[in-house]
Write a protein that holds these residues in place. Structure first.
Motif, PDB file in Angstrom:
ATOM      1  N   GLU A  15       6.766  43.761   3.443  1.00  0.00           N
ATOM      2  CA  GLU A  15       7.103  44.396   4.713  1.00  0.00           C
ATOM      3  C   GLU A  15       7.727  45.774   4.532  1.00  0.00           C
ATOM      4  N   SER A  16       8.283  46.050   3.369  1.00  0.00           N
ATOM      5  CA  SER A  16       9.015  47.309   3.180  1.00  0.00           C
ATOM      6  C   SER A  16       8.115  48.531   3.351  1.00  0.00           C
ATOM      7  N   GLY A  17       6.806  48.358   3.218  1.00  0.00           N
ATOM      8  CA  GLY A  17       5.905  49.481   3.393  1.00  0.00           C
ATOM      9  C   GLY A  17       5.399  49.663   4.807  1.00  0.00           C
ATOM     10  N   PHE A  18       5.796  48.780   5.731  1.00  0.00           N
ATOM     11  CA  PHE A  18       5.303  48.846   7.105  1.00  0.00           C
ATOM     12  C   PHE A  18       6.282  49.595   8.002  1.00  0.00           C
ATOM     13  N   PRO A  19       5.774  50.365   8.977  1.00  0.00           N
ATOM     14  CA  PRO A  19       6.663  51.064   9.908  1.00  0.00           C
ATOM     15  C   PRO A  19       7.316  50.075  10.878  1.00  0.00           C
ATOM     16  N   PRO A  20       8.479  50.422  11.452  1.00  0.00           N
ATOM     17  CA  PRO A  20       9.203  49.504  12.353  1.00  0.00           C
ATOM     18  C   PRO A  20       8.362  49.031  13.530  1.00  0.00           C
ATOM     19  N   GLU A  21       7.535  49.923  14.103  1.00  0.00           N
ATOM     20  CA  GLU A  21       6.730  49.525  15.260  1.00  0.00           C
ATOM     21  C   GLU A  21       5.791  48.372  14.917  1.00  0.00           C
ATOM     22  N   LEU A  22       5.250  48.413  13.711  1.00  0.00           N
ATOM     23  CA  LEU A  22       4.333  47.363  13.296  1.00  0.00           C
ATOM     24  C   LEU A  22       5.078  46.053  13.056  1.00  0.00           C
ATOM     25  N   LEU A  23       6.264  46.123  12.480  1.00  0.00           N
ATOM     26  CA  LEU A  23       7.052  44.918  12.245  1.00  0.00           C
ATOM     27  C   LEU A  23       7.505  44.287  13.565  1.00  0.00           C
ATOM     28  N   GLN A  24       7.711  45.107  14.579  1.00  0.00           N
ATOM     29  CA  GLN A  24       8.053  44.561  15.900  1.00  0.00           C
ATOM     30  C   GLN A  24       6.893  43.743  16.459  1.00  0.00           C
ATOM     31  N   ILE A  25       5.689  44.221  16.271  1.00  0.00           N
ATOM     32  CA  ILE A  25       4.510  43.476  16.726  1.00  0.00           C
ATOM     33  C   ILE A  25       4.397  42.158  15.962  1.00  0.00           C
ATOM     34  N   TYR A  26       4.673  42.205  14.660  1.00  0.00           N
ATOM     35  CA  TYR A  26       4.649  40.972  13.868  1.00  0.00           C
ATOM     36  C   TYR A  26       5.718  39.995  14.353  1.00  0.00           C
ATOM     37  N   ALA A  27       6.925  40.497  14.550  1.00  0.00           N
ATOM     38  CA  ALA A  27       8.033  39.635  14.978  1.00  0.00           C
ATOM     39  C   ALA A  27       7.756  39.012  16.340  1.00  0.00           C
ATOM     40  N   ALA A  28       6.995  39.702  17.192  1.00  0.00           N
ATOM     41  CA  ALA A  28       6.669  39.174  18.519  1.00  0.00           C
ATOM     42  C   ALA A  28       5.567  38.126  18.462  1.00  0.00           C
ATOM     43  N   GLY A  29       4.971  37.926  17.298  1.00  0.00           N
ATOM     44  CA  GLY A  29       3.937  36.911  17.161  1.00  0.00           C
ATOM     45  C   GLY A  29       2.568  37.339  17.629  1.00  0.00           C
ATOM     46  N   ASN A  30       2.327  38.644  17.728  1.00  0.00           N
ATOM     47  CA  ASN A  30       1.038  39.144  18.212  1.00  0.00           C
ATOM     48  C   ASN A  30       0.078  39.307  17.036  1.00  0.00           C
ATOM     49  N   GLN A  31      -0.479  38.206  16.575  1.00  0.00           N
ATOM     50  CA  GLN A  31      -1.309  38.213  15.372  1.00  0.00           C
ATOM     51  C   GLN A  31      -2.559  39.074  15.524  1.00  0.00           C
ATOM     52  N   THR A  32      -3.271  38.940  16.628  1.00  0.00           N
ATOM     53  CA  THR A  32      -4.513  39.688  16.816  1.00  0.00           C
ATOM     54  C   THR A  32      -4.257  41.185  16.778  1.00  0.00           C
ATOM     55  N   GLU A  33      -3.221  41.639  17.492  1.00  0.00           N
ATOM     56  CA  GLU A  33      -2.899  43.055  17.528  1.00  0.00           C
ATOM     57  C   GLU A  33      -2.419  43.556  16.171  1.00  0.00           C
ATOM     58  N   PHE A  34      -1.586  42.751  15.529  1.00  0.00           N
ATOM     59  CA  PHE A  34      -1.058  43.123  14.218  1.00  0.00           C
ATOM     60  C   PHE A  34      -2.199  43.285  13.217  1.00  0.00           C
ATOM     61  N   ASP A  35      -3.086  42.299  13.149  1.00  0.00           N
ATOM     62  CA  ASP A  35      -4.186  42.370  12.188  1.00  0.00           C
ATOM     63  C   ASP A  35      -5.138  43.521  12.490  1.00  0.00           C
ATOM     64  N   ALA A  36      -5.375  43.776  13.782  1.00  0.00           N
ATOM     65  CA  ALA A  36      -6.270  44.876  14.150  1.00  0.00           C
ATOM     66  C   ALA A  36      -5.711  46.212  13.690  1.00  0.00           C
ATOM     67  N   ILE A  37      -4.400  46.392  13.831  1.00  0.00           N
ATOM     68  CA  ILE A  37      -3.763  47.640  13.407  1.00  0.00           C
ATOM     69  C   ILE A  37      -3.853  47.798  11.890  1.00  0.00           C
ATOM     70  N   ILE A  38      -3.595  46.716  11.154  1.00  0.00           N
ATOM     71  CA  ILE A  38      -3.689  46.776   9.694  1.00  0.00           C
ATOM     72  C   ILE A  38      -5.119  47.084   9.265  1.00  0.00           C
ATOM     73  N   ASP A  39      -6.079  46.403   9.886  1.00  0.00           N
ATOM     74  CA  ASP A  39      -7.477  46.616   9.504  1.00  0.00           C
ATOM     75  C   ASP A  39      -7.910  48.055   9.790  1.00  0.00           C
ATOM     76  N   ASP A  40      -7.538  48.562  10.972  1.00  0.00           N
ATOM     77  CA  ASP A  40      -7.930  49.926  11.340  1.00  0.00           C
ATOM     78  C   ASP A  40      -7.136  50.971  10.574  1.00  0.00           C
ATOM     79  N   GLY A  41      -5.852  50.680  10.350  1.00  0.00           N
ATOM     80  CA  GLY A  41      -4.971  51.684   9.763  1.00  0.00           C
ATOM     81  C   GLY A  41      -4.989  51.731   8.262  1.00  0.00           C
ATOM     82  N   ILE A  42      -5.347  50.618   7.614  1.00  0.00           N
ATOM     83  CA  ILE A  42      -5.286  50.576   6.154  1.00  0.00           C
ATOM     84  C   ILE A  42      -6.615  50.146   5.545  1.00  0.00           C
ATOM     85  N   VAL A  43      -7.015  48.923   5.845  1.00  0.00           N
ATOM     86  CA  VAL A  43      -8.156  48.330   5.146  1.00  0.00           C
ATOM     87  C   VAL A  43      -9.424  49.154   5.331  1.00  0.00           C
ATOM     88  N   ASN A  44      -9.674  49.602   6.560  1.00  0.00           N
ATOM     89  CA  ASN A  44     -10.903  50.345   6.857  1.00  0.00           C
ATOM     90  C   ASN A  44     -10.660  51.836   7.081  1.00  0.00           C
TER      91      ASN A  44
END
Length: 426
Positions: A293-322
């Protein structure tokens, strides 16, 4: 917190851009402050140093590879080392009959290069090269260890729902009971790396050595289809049972070393295996989830903490993986984590990682412990919390060329420190 699709898309774009830029800026700053820069790409630089540190007689190959790598191109890295691996293996075959020593060194080099060729492939689980290169590295390594004074012995040991795989290296063929070191890796490296980084040096100093792998690690992940498990004692205990049945093992002088995320795995395993008498953690990991988690920005960790899996994964996929503009370290870090934990969801990866916390088992660790701290490590910062407790812990700070994660590029210095400490640990 629930975000509409439009808002989520907008936030994803903002986070993706800032995250990619921040990762690149952080990595470039870190690279500029450290010695031994072989590539302008920080992740490529680290992997080049690993190869260089494992193969003291192959500096020319590594420097030549570094000169042709294209920054941020996994394809460039993979293909460069695949070509080098094939050529080196062919050279080893030619040398095998007239000069066995040359052949051994060359087979070790070929195995290393095949592992390097595989390193950035794990974003596509169906890529056949993941298995092709591993077949090459295993064949080359097996031919190398077959020529050791005492040939390395590959073992497969039944465990709980899987097999522990390992390789045993004896100092000599006598039945004299000797001190013995078990070595495990972590997030990405193989047991072959364990031998090259630490095992060979330990054997020189009179230690029998056993390298092992379990779920999530290269051989077991590939051929048993299993991701990481937090209770790594299930991997270790069958190996210790096997050692206990040998006639050349002094069970009163049995040590365990964990490298990289193996710092968590080894700590956990030693906590539940009382036959381990000394523990080396280099570098240690206090909390695997927090490290990721130390490499993630606070906004992204807030989405994770809120339990928004679909949104969290979409951001990671768009922002990093792809995202081709994301740093190679960020892209590889997610690719490798998904592969090793066997999940296609970064959200699920973080959920799994929450179980990997050393603070949950420190009360069980009452043996001498060495903690290696690479002062410029940005991958898995050392857990100084363990040092601050009432434990028999020695903290060793690695600086200069050894200040990279796990002392990449300067394994001889780390071996002098860690194996020197083990001389006095029992």
């Amino acid at each position: 917190m629930h975000l509409s699709a439009v808002l989520a898309s907008t936030l994803a774009g903002v986070i993706c851009t800032s995250f990619a830029e921040a990762q690149n800026a952080t990595q470039k700053a870190a690279l500029a402050s450290l010695p031994l820069a072989l590539s302008p790409d920080p992740e490529f630089n680290f992997q080049l140093l690993i190869s260089l540190g494992q193969l003291p007689y192959a500096a020319g190959d590594i420097l030549a590879a570094a000169a042709v790598l294209v920054q941020n191109s996994f394809y460039s890295f993979n293909t460069t080392f695949a070509v080098l691996a094939n050529a080196t293996y062919a050279a080893a075959e030619i040398a095998a009959v007239p000069n066995p020593v040359n052949a051994q060194n060359t087979y070790f080099a070929a195995s290393n290069y095949y592992r390097s060729a595989d390193f950035f492939l794990h974003g596509n689980w169906s890529d056949p090269l993941i298995y092709d290169y591993w077949t090459g590295q295993t064949l080359a390594f097996n031919k190398a260890i077959a020529t050791l004074p005492v040939p390395g012995l590959r073992i497969t040991l039944p465990a709980e729902g899987f097999d522990t795989v390992g390789t045993y290296y004896a100092v000599n063929n006598s039945t004299t009971k000797r001190r013995t070191l078990v070595i495990i890796q972590g997030y990405d490296a193989a047991q072959e790396d364990s031998y090259m980084q630490m095992g060979a040096s330990a054997i020189q100093r009179g230690w029998n050595v056993l390298t092992i792998e379990g779920p999530g690690q290269p051989t077991v992940r590939r051929y048993q289809g299993l991701g990481f498990i937090p209770d790594y004692e299930k991997v270790l205990i069958p190996a210790v049972n096997w050692l206990a049945n040998r006639t050349d093992i002094d069970m009163s002088k049995l040590a365990l070393a964990g490298i990289s995320m193996g710092g968590y795995l080894a700590a956990r395993a030693a906590a539940y295996e009382p036959r381990i008498k000394a523990l080396v953690l280099d570098d240690g990991v206090w909390d695997v989830q927090a490290s990721i988690e130390s490499g993630f920005p606070p906004e992204l960790l807030q989405i994770y903490a809120a339990g928004n899996q679909t949104e969290f994964d979409a951001i990671i996929d768009d922002g990093i993986v792809n995202n081709a503009s994301a740093s190679s370290s960020a892209r590889w870090g997610i690719d490798q984590g998904l592969w090793a934990f066997k999940t296609h969801s970064t959200y699920n990866l973080l959920q799994q990682a929450a179980a990997y916390k050393v603070q949950n088992i420190t009360y069980l660790l009452d043996i001498p412990i060495f903690v290696g701290n690479a002062v410029d490590d940005t991958d898995f910062p050392v857990y100084k919390q363990l040092v601050s407790q009432d434990k028999n812990v020695t903290l060793h700070n690695f600086t200069g060329p050894a200040s990279y994660h796990c002392q990449a590029g300067d394994f001889e210095r780390s071996n002098r420190a860690m194996l020197g400490w083990l001389e006095t640990a029992f």
